[in-house]
Design a protein around this motif. Structure first.
Motif, PDB file in Angstrom:
ATOM      1  N   LYS A  51      -5.537  58.655   1.976  1.00 25.81           N
ATOM      2  CA  LYS A  51      -5.539  60.023   1.455  1.00 25.81           C
ATOM      3  C   LYS A  51      -6.260  60.989   2.384  1.00 25.81           C
ATOM      4  N   GLY A  52      -7.174  60.446   3.217  1.00 22.97           N
ATOM      5  CA  GLY A  52      -7.836  61.304   4.198  1.00 22.97           C
ATOM      6  C   GLY A  52      -6.859  61.870   5.208  1.00 22.97           C
ATOM      7  N   LEU A  53      -5.873  61.074   5.596  1.00 26.59           N
ATOM      8  CA  LEU A  53      -4.851  61.564   6.523  1.00 26.59           C
ATOM      9  C   LEU A  53      -4.019  62.659   5.872  1.00 26.59           C
ATOM     10  N   ILE A  54      -3.659  62.456   4.614  1.00 32.33           N
ATOM     11  CA  ILE A  54      -2.886  63.487   3.906  1.00 32.33           C
ATOM     12  C   ILE A  54      -3.678  64.790   3.843  1.00 32.33           C
ATOM     13  N   ASN A  55      -4.960  64.706   3.552  1.00 31.59           N
ATOM     14  CA  ASN A  55      -5.796  65.907   3.491  1.00 31.59           C
ATOM     15  C   ASN A  55      -5.898  66.576   4.863  1.00 31.59           C
ATOM     16  N   TYR A  56      -6.021  65.761   5.923  1.00 29.81           N
ATOM     17  CA  TYR A  56      -6.086  66.313   7.282  1.00 29.81           C
ATOM     18  C   TYR A  56      -4.802  67.065   7.629  1.00 29.81           C
ATOM     19  N   LEU A  57      -3.663  66.460   7.320  1.00 28.47           N
ATOM     20  CA  LEU A  57      -2.393  67.110   7.609  1.00 28.47           C
ATOM     21  C   LEU A  57      -2.262  68.434   6.866  1.00 28.47           C
ATOM     22  N   MET A  58      -2.706  68.435   5.606  1.00 30.30           N
ATOM     23  CA  MET A  58      -2.643  69.662   4.811  1.00 30.30           C
ATOM     24  C   MET A  58      -3.601  70.711   5.352  1.00 30.30           C
ATOM     25  N   ARG A  59      -4.820  70.293   5.638  1.00 30.10           N
ATOM     26  CA  ARG A  59      -5.848  71.238   6.092  1.00 30.10           C
ATOM     27  C   ARG A  59      -5.484  71.883   7.416  1.00 30.10           C
ATOM     28  N   ASP A  60      -4.986  71.081   8.363  1.00 25.75           N
ATOM     29  CA  ASP A  60      -4.672  71.591   9.692  1.00 25.75           C
ATOM     30  C   ASP A  60      -3.221  72.044   9.823  1.00 25.75           C
ATOM     31  N   ARG A  61      -2.506  72.023   8.706  1.00 27.26           N
ATOM     32  CA  ARG A  61      -1.169  72.584   8.598  1.00 27.26           C
ATOM     33  C   ARG A  61      -0.165  71.909   9.525  1.00 27.26           C
ATOM     34  N   HIS A  62      -0.199  70.588   9.515  1.00 26.92           N
ATOM     35  CA  HIS A  62       0.853  69.796  10.151  1.00 26.92           C
ATOM     36  C   HIS A  62       1.918  69.567   9.077  1.00 26.92           C
ATOM     37  N   GLY A  63       2.913  70.432   9.025  1.00 30.45           N
ATOM     38  CA  GLY A  63       3.770  70.513   7.856  1.00 30.45           C
ATOM     39  C   GLY A  63       4.938  69.559   7.785  1.00 30.45           C
ATOM     40  N   SER A  64       5.488  69.143   8.939  1.00 32.84           N
ATOM     41  CA  SER A  64       6.751  68.392   8.888  1.00 32.84           C
ATOM     42  C   SER A  64       6.662  67.058   8.134  1.00 32.84           C
ATOM     43  N   PRO A  65       5.539  66.321   8.140  1.00 36.55           N
ATOM     44  CA  PRO A  65       5.512  65.072   7.356  1.00 36.55           C
ATOM     45  C   PRO A  65       5.719  65.284   5.854  1.00 36.55           C
ATOM     46  N   PHE A  66       5.538  66.497   5.374  1.00 37.96           N
ATOM     47  CA  PHE A  66       5.713  66.769   3.946  1.00 37.96           C
ATOM     48  C   PHE A  66       7.176  67.088   3.584  1.00 37.96           C
ATOM     49  N   GLU A  67       8.060  66.997   4.567  1.00 37.55           N
ATOM     50  CA  GLU A  67       9.463  67.322   4.328  1.00 37.55           C
ATOM     51  C   GLU A  67      10.341  66.106   4.059  1.00 37.55           C
ATOM     52  N   HIS A  68       9.825  64.891   4.250  1.00 37.61           N
ATOM     53  CA  HIS A  68      10.658  63.687   4.160  1.00 37.61           C
ATOM     54  C   HIS A  68      10.673  63.116   2.744  1.00 37.61           C
ATOM     55  N   ASN A  69      11.048  63.958   1.813  1.00 32.19           N
ATOM     56  CA  ASN A  69      11.151  63.587   0.406  1.00 32.19           C
ATOM     57  C   ASN A  69      12.091  64.575  -0.256  1.00 32.19           C
ATOM     58  N   SER A  70      12.480  64.295  -1.489  1.00 37.91           N
ATOM     59  CA  SER A  70      13.446  65.166  -2.154  1.00 37.91           C
ATOM     60  C   SER A  70      13.242  65.134  -3.661  1.00 37.91           C
ATOM     61  N   MET A  71      13.393  66.303  -4.270  1.00 39.97           N
ATOM     62  CA  MET A  71      13.336  66.448  -5.724  1.00 39.97           C
ATOM     63  C   MET A  71      14.456  67.376  -6.153  1.00 39.97           C
ATOM     64  N   THR A  72      15.212  66.977  -7.167  1.00 41.10           N
ATOM     65  CA  THR A  72      16.278  67.811  -7.715  1.00 41.10           C
ATOM     66  C   THR A  72      15.956  68.143  -9.163  1.00 41.10           C
ATOM     67  N   PHE A  73      15.933  69.430  -9.463  1.00 42.25           N
ATOM     68  CA  PHE A  73      15.615  69.924 -10.797  1.00 42.25           C
ATOM     69  C   PHE A  73      16.837  70.588 -11.412  1.00 42.25           C
ATOM     70  N   PHE A  74      16.976  70.427 -12.733  1.00 43.09           N
ATOM     71  CA  PHE A  74      17.964  71.196 -13.485  1.00 43.09           C
ATOM     72  C   PHE A  74      17.185  72.235 -14.291  1.00 43.09           C
ATOM     73  N   ILE A  75      17.500  73.500 -14.044  1.00 43.25           N
ATOM     74  CA  ILE A  75      16.704  74.603 -14.569  1.00 43.25           C
ATOM     75  C   ILE A  75      17.560  75.502 -15.436  1.00 43.25           C
ATOM     76  N   SER A  76      17.040  75.869 -16.590  1.00 46.61           N
ATOM     77  CA  SER A  76      17.680  76.847 -17.461  1.00 46.61           C
ATOM     78  C   SER A  76      16.732  78.019 -17.612  1.00 46.61           C
ATOM     79  N   ALA A  77      17.191  79.207 -17.220  1.00 51.45           N
ATOM     80  CA  ALA A  77      16.336  80.391 -17.215  1.00 51.45           C
ATOM     81  C   ALA A  77      17.220  81.638 -17.164  1.00 51.45           C
ATOM     82  N   PRO A  78      16.644  82.811 -17.436  1.00 56.52           N
ATOM     83  CA  PRO A  78      17.431  84.049 -17.325  1.00 56.52           C
ATOM     84  C   PRO A  78      17.905  84.290 -15.893  1.00 56.52           C
ATOM     85  N   ILE A  79      19.019  84.992 -15.764  1.00 55.29           N
ATOM     86  CA  ILE A  79      19.581  85.272 -14.441  1.00 55.29           C
ATOM     87  C   ILE A  79      18.574  85.977 -13.540  1.00 55.29           C
TER      88      ILE A  79
END
Length: 258
Positions: free
Chosen positions: A68-96
């Motif tokens: 978790k220390g590595l994850i915090n380091y990446l977040m703190r120093d803004r090394h962003g690309s490792p946070f892109e290798h995942n996916s979430m799909t949401f179904f959303i109901s809301a006003p236009i």
């Protein structure tokens, strides 16, 4: 939330004068996580490939808590690309109007929304709940919302519901006369509910949350519209369960996306 009985079932374009009277009024939004491939270990193997090459795959079998220390380091120093290798799909109901703000977020997002060209739109409309602050004070960048009076809430609900019924009656009249759905939909307001699939990764979701939610740990203030914030809060709750270490690092570092 106020809600009248559900509209009757009918053929896709068939007229039914009762539909405008049986319009449904909602104050909530719904967010369902329909599929995902997202875990804290995704961040670790993506980050470690730079130094470990194929051995980075070993992270799939390890407890991410130990790194978790590595994850915090990446977040703190803004090394962003490792946070892109995942996916979430949401179904959303809301006003236009929520979706029109939502789609300002273009990087790292994919959308598919129901279409008024291809289906008859149902009479489900947004009316603010009793807890929705109605009165804006101050200037842009400095403003805040405060509670409305009982009279303002009653006025808002009554005017919105009347307007929605009239608009939907006009929509029905045009469909009954043979006007194409893609033309008739123009009379419908942005308070109409729509639904969509939205797919993102953790990095793009963090950018969204940084702009569309308010939080006591945020370093940069945000002034989101409450209705899109409601969507963001539900998405955030799902993500927090999937990637708790990444989520914790996001909060610990001021809720600034890497």
């Amino acid at each position: 939330m106020s809600q009248t009985p559900a509209a009757s079932t009918q053929s896709p374009d068939g007229p039914d004068s009762s539909d405008s009277e049986l319009a449904r009024f909602r104050s909530e939004v719904t967010v369902e996580l329909v599929k995902h491939s997202a875990a804290d270990s995704d961040v670790l193997w993506a980050a470690r490939v730079s130094t470990a090459g194929e051995q980075s795959l070993e992270e799939l079998q390890k407890d991410p808590e130990r790194s978790k220390g590595l994850i915090n380091y990446l977040m703190r120093d803004r090394h962003g690309s490792p946070f892109e290798h995942n996916s979430m799909t949401f179904f959303i109901s809301a006003p236009i109007f929520v979706f029109r703000e939502f789609m300002r977020h273009r990087v790292g997002w994919s959308y598919n929304e129901e279409s008024g060209r291809y289906r008859r739109l149902e009479p489900v409309f947004y009316v603010p709940g009793a807890d929705r602050k109605l009165v804006q004070q101050g200037r842009p960048g400095k403003y805040e919302f405060v509670e409305g009076t009982t009279e303002q809430h009653e006025l808002t609900g009554r005017v919105m519901e009347d307007s929605y019924r009239q608009a939907y009656a006009a929509y029905q009249e045009m469909l009954a006369a043979g006007v194409a759905r893609e033309v008739a939909r123009a009379v419908l307001p942005v308070g109409l509910y729509s639904s969509m699939y939205a797919t993102c990764n953790a990095r793009s979701l963090m950018h969204f949350l940084g702009l569309r939610t308010q939080h006591e740990q945020a370093q940069v203030p945000s002034f989101p519209q409450r209705e899109i914030e409601m969507v963001g809060e539900q998405m955030e709750a799902h993500w927090a369960r999937l990637m708790p270490l990444t989520y914790g690092a996001f909060n610990a570092n001021g809720r600034i996306a890497p």
